[in-house]
Scaffold this active site. Sequence first.
Site, PDB file in Angstrom:
ATOM      1  CG  HIS A   2      -1.927   0.865   1.278  1.00 29.15           C
ATOM      2  ND1 HIS A   2      -2.513   1.640   0.301  1.00 29.15           N
ATOM      3  CD2 HIS A   2      -2.845   1.228   2.297  1.00 29.15           C
ATOM      4  CE1 HIS A   2      -3.297   2.576   0.690  1.00 29.15           C
ATOM      5  NE2 HIS A   2      -3.755   2.342   1.809  1.00 29.15           N
ATOM      6  CG  HIS A  30      -4.506   0.930  -7.942  1.00 27.52           C
ATOM      7  ND1 HIS A  30      -5.875   0.690  -7.861  1.00 27.52           N
ATOM      8  CD2 HIS A  30      -3.763   1.804  -7.248  1.00 27.52           C
ATOM      9  CE1 HIS A  30      -5.946   1.423  -6.663  1.00 27.52           C
ATOM     10  NE2 HIS A  30      -4.719   2.172  -6.273  1.00 27.52           N
ATOM     11  CG  ASP A  67       2.825   4.446  -3.554  1.00 29.68           C
ATOM     12  OD1 ASP A  67       2.658   5.591  -3.023  1.00 29.68           O
ATOM     13  OD2 ASP A  67       2.014   3.539  -3.408  1.00 29.68           O
TER      14      ASP A  67
HETATM   15  N1  ACO Z   1       4.760  -6.355 -10.628  1.00 31.23           N
HETATM   16  C1  ACO Z   1       4.714  -7.835 -11.081  1.00 31.23           C
HETATM   17  N2  ACO Z   1       3.335  -8.355 -11.294  1.00 31.23           N
HETATM   18  C2  ACO Z   1       2.514  -7.917 -10.656  1.00 31.23           C
HETATM   19  C3  ACO Z   1       2.597  -6.531 -10.063  1.00 31.23           C
HETATM   20  C4  ACO Z   1       3.593  -5.908  -9.956  1.00 31.23           C
HETATM   21  N3  ACO Z   1       3.878  -4.839  -9.349  1.00 31.23           N
HETATM   22  N4  ACO Z   1       1.245  -6.294  -9.424  1.00 31.23           N
HETATM   23  C5  ACO Z   1       0.347  -6.971  -9.889  1.00 31.23           C
HETATM   24  N5  ACO Z   1       1.121  -8.175 -10.568  1.00 31.23           N
HETATM   25  C6  ACO Z   1       0.801  -9.294 -11.263  1.00 31.23           C
HETATM   26  C7  ACO Z   1       0.340 -10.563 -10.206  1.00 31.23           C
HETATM   27  O1  ACO Z   1       1.559 -11.376 -10.139  1.00 31.23           O
HETATM   28  C8  ACO Z   1      -0.895 -11.187 -11.023  1.00 31.23           C
HETATM   29  O2  ACO Z   1      -0.065 -11.907 -11.912  1.00 31.23           O
HETATM   30  P1  ACO Z   1      -0.805 -13.455 -12.400  1.00 31.23           P
HETATM   31  O3  ACO Z   1      -2.227 -13.268 -12.764  1.00 31.23           O
HETATM   32  O4  ACO Z   1      -0.009 -14.242 -13.369  1.00 31.23           O
HETATM   33  O5  ACO Z   1      -0.958 -14.383 -10.908  1.00 31.23           O
HETATM   34  C9  ACO Z   1      -1.662 -10.000 -11.716  1.00 31.23           C
HETATM   35  O6  ACO Z   1      -0.737  -8.953 -12.001  1.00 31.23           O
HETATM   36  C10 ACO Z   1      -2.786  -9.576 -10.759  1.00 31.23           C
HETATM   37  O7  ACO Z   1      -2.261  -9.211  -9.714  1.00 31.23           O
HETATM   38  P2  ACO Z   1      -2.940  -9.311  -8.175  1.00 31.23           P
HETATM   39  O8  ACO Z   1      -1.717  -9.414  -7.038  1.00 31.23           O
HETATM   40  O9  ACO Z   1      -4.200 -10.271  -8.279  1.00 31.23           O
HETATM   41  O10 ACO Z   1      -3.511  -7.646  -8.115  1.00 31.23           O
HETATM   42  P3  ACO Z   1      -4.058  -7.226  -6.692  1.00 31.23           P
HETATM   43  O11 ACO Z   1      -5.261  -6.270  -7.179  1.00 31.23           O
HETATM   44  O12 ACO Z   1      -4.616  -8.299  -5.650  1.00 31.23           O
HETATM   45  O13 ACO Z   1      -2.899  -6.236  -6.086  1.00 31.23           O
HETATM   46  C11 ACO Z   1      -1.383  -4.575  -5.827  1.00 31.23           C
HETATM   47  C12 ACO Z   1      -2.705  -4.968  -6.347  1.00 31.23           C
HETATM   48  C13 ACO Z   1      -1.260  -5.116  -4.363  1.00 31.23           C
HETATM   49  C14 ACO Z   1      -1.259  -3.042  -5.880  1.00 31.23           C
HETATM   50  C15 ACO Z   1      -0.459  -5.065  -6.658  1.00 31.23           C
HETATM   51  O14 ACO Z   1      -0.406  -4.683  -8.017  1.00 31.23           O
HETATM   52  C16 ACO Z   1       0.994  -4.691  -6.152  1.00 31.23           C
HETATM   53  O15 ACO Z   1       1.536  -5.524  -5.137  1.00 31.23           O
HETATM   54  N6  ACO Z   1       1.925  -3.849  -6.539  1.00 31.23           N
HETATM   55  C17 ACO Z   1       2.982  -3.396  -5.909  1.00 31.23           C
HETATM   56  C18 ACO Z   1       3.101  -2.659  -4.963  1.00 31.23           C
HETATM   57  C19 ACO Z   1       2.379  -1.460  -5.032  1.00 31.23           C
HETATM   58  O16 ACO Z   1       3.094  -0.703  -5.828  1.00 31.23           O
HETATM   59  N7  ACO Z   1       1.574  -1.169  -4.028  1.00 31.23           N
HETATM   60  C20 ACO Z   1       1.067   0.350  -4.164  1.00 31.23           C
HETATM   61  C21 ACO Z   1      -0.394   0.082  -4.802  1.00 31.23           C
HETATM   62  S1  ACO Z   1      -0.976   1.760  -4.950  1.00 31.23           S
HETATM   63  C22 ACO Z   1      -1.495   2.453  -3.228  1.00 31.23           C
HETATM   64  O17 ACO Z   1      -1.800   1.397  -2.350  1.00 31.23           O
HETATM   65  C23 ACO Z   1      -1.458   3.744  -2.720  1.00 31.23           C
END
Ligand code: ACO
Length: 455
Positions: free
Chosen positions: A288, A327, A383
Site C-alpha cells: 500500500h 493497482h 507511488d
Molecule cells: N509487479 C509484477 N506483477 C504484478 C504486480 C507488480 N507490481 N502487480 C500485480 N502483478 C501481477 C500478479 O502477479 C498477478 O499475476 P498473475 O495473474 O500471473 O498471477 C496479476 O498481476 C494480478 O495481480 P494481483 O496481485 O491479483 O492484483 P491485486 O489487485 O491483488 O494487487 C497490488 C494490487 C497489491 C497493488 C499489486 O499490484 C502490487 O503488489 N503492486 C506492487 C506494490 C505497489 O506498488 N503498491 C502500491 C499500490 S497504490 C497504493 O496503495 C497507494
Amino acid sequence: METTVEDLKPESGTVVKGPQKNDETITVVDNRTNRVYTIPIVEGAIRATDLRQIQCSLGDPGLMTYDPGYINTAACRSTITYLDGDSGILRYRGYPIEQLAEHSTFLETAYLLLHGELPTSEQSDEWERAIMAHSMTHENIKKFLDGFRYDAHPMGILMSTVAALSTFYPESRNVSDPACRRMQMVRLIGIMPTLAAYAYRHRLSLPYITPDPELGYTKNYMNMLWKRLEPKYVANPVLARALDVLFILHADHEQNCSTSTMRSVGSADADPYSTTAAAIAALSGPLHGGANEEVLRMLEEIDTRDRIPGIIAQVKAGQRKLMGFGHRVYKNYDPRARIIKQVAEKVFEVTGRNPKIDIALELERIALSDEYFISRKLYPNVDFYSGIIYEAMGFTPDQFTVLFGIPRTVGWLAQWDEMHRDPGKKIARPRQIYAGEPHRDFVPIELRGRRDLAA
Ligand code: ACO
C-alpha cells in the site's frame, strides 16, 4: 407446455425453469433445489444479505459470498471520491483531480472532502485558522518521541504518537456527537505535520521547531522540517507548491486498504486517534503506501539502465514485484502518476535532476511495451514517481510514507465522519467459510502422538 418464469410471476422460492425479464432485479436459480429467487438490484449492487434466503434445507444458514480482499464487495455508500479504474478517472466530490491539482490548495481540497463543497474565501480563511490553531502538540508528546531509538522508522513513530493522542483527548470517544467529531478532525489535520516533522528531527537529533501558523500548512511543515540556525527559514515557493499538489493527490482514494481499516476500526466506535493509528498501520505496508519507499530502494538497486532487463526478467519469472506498478482498481494509467511526472519536472528545475527519474522512465517504457504488463493491465501507480520527487527535495526514503499519511488523514477522517453519519452504519464483521477440523474430543497430553506443524 413448459412453465416459464414469466408465467409463474416468481416469488422467492418458487420452483421454475427458464429465463426472466424484469427491471432492476436478478433471478437466481439454485440448481441444488431448482428454486428460483428474485433479488432486487439497487445502485448496481445486490444486498449480500438477500442471498441468505437461498437455503438447501431447513437450518441451512443460507448462501454467502466469498470475497477475500473484497475484490467485488461494496462495503459502504459514499459521496466523497469517484474512481473509474478502467478509464483512469479520479474525482473528489465530483471535481476532477487534474483541476484540483492545478487550481486548488491542499487545505481547500481538505475542506471540500470533509464538507462536500469548496469553501468561500471567508470559509477558507476560517478553516485555515482553525487547522493551524491545532498545529501545536502537548509537551508530553516530545517526551514520547525521546523514548524512540535514533533509527526508529518514522511511520512507527507517527502511528504510536497518533494513538497516544487518544489519552490526551478522552472526550474524543464521543463519536456519535458531530461537533465532537469535527473538533477531533480539525485537531488531527492540524497536528499531523507537526508529529511528522518531529519524527523526522528526532532521527537527526535536531531540536523540534514550534509550528508557525502564519506560514500556512505546507510551508509551516517545511519550516518544522528544515529550519536550522538561520533567523528565518524561507521555503522555496516552487517546492512548497509541489508538496501541496502532492498532498492534494494523496488526500483520498475511496475504499483502499487503509481507508477500509479506518472504517472497520471506526465502526466499533473506537476514538478517532486509535482509529487513525490503525489506518496508518495499514498504510505502512509495502503493498500500500509503503510502496513509495520500496520503489526508491528498487531504483537504487537498479542504479544503471543496463540492469533494467534483468529486473524485468525477475518480475516476469514471479521472483519479485515491480514496486509502484499495478493497482487493485486502476486498469489504466493512474491519473495521479501522470500529474506527479509533471510536478517532478518543476521540482528538478529547482533541485537539479534526480537521475533516478531516467531509470524510472525507462522502466516504465519497457514495462508498458511488454506483454506481461500489458495483458495484466499493470501501469505505474501514485507511488512510482512520488519518491523520486521527495528524494530530490531532501527527504530520506523512510519519510516517504509519512508524506502520504499526512494528506491521507483528511480522506480517512472524511470517510470516518461519513460512516458515523450513515443511519445504516454497522460494526464491520465479515463472515468466514470454516474449513477446519469437525468436532473432536480433547486428548490428554500423555496420549497425544507427535504431529509436526506445517512451516
Ligand atoms: N509487479 C509484477 N506483477 C504484478 C504486480 C507488480 N507490481 N502487480 C500485480 N502483478 C501481477 C500478479 O502477479 C498477478 O499475476 P498473475 O495473474 O500471473 O498471477 C496479476 O498481476 C494480478 O495481480 P494481483 O496481485 O491479483 O492484483 P491485486 O489487485 O491483488 O494487487 C497490488 C494490487 C497489491 C497493488 C499489486 O499490484 C502490487 O503488489 N503492486 C506492487 C506494490 C505497489 O506498488 N503498491 C502500491 C499500490 S497504490 C497504493 O496503495 C497507494
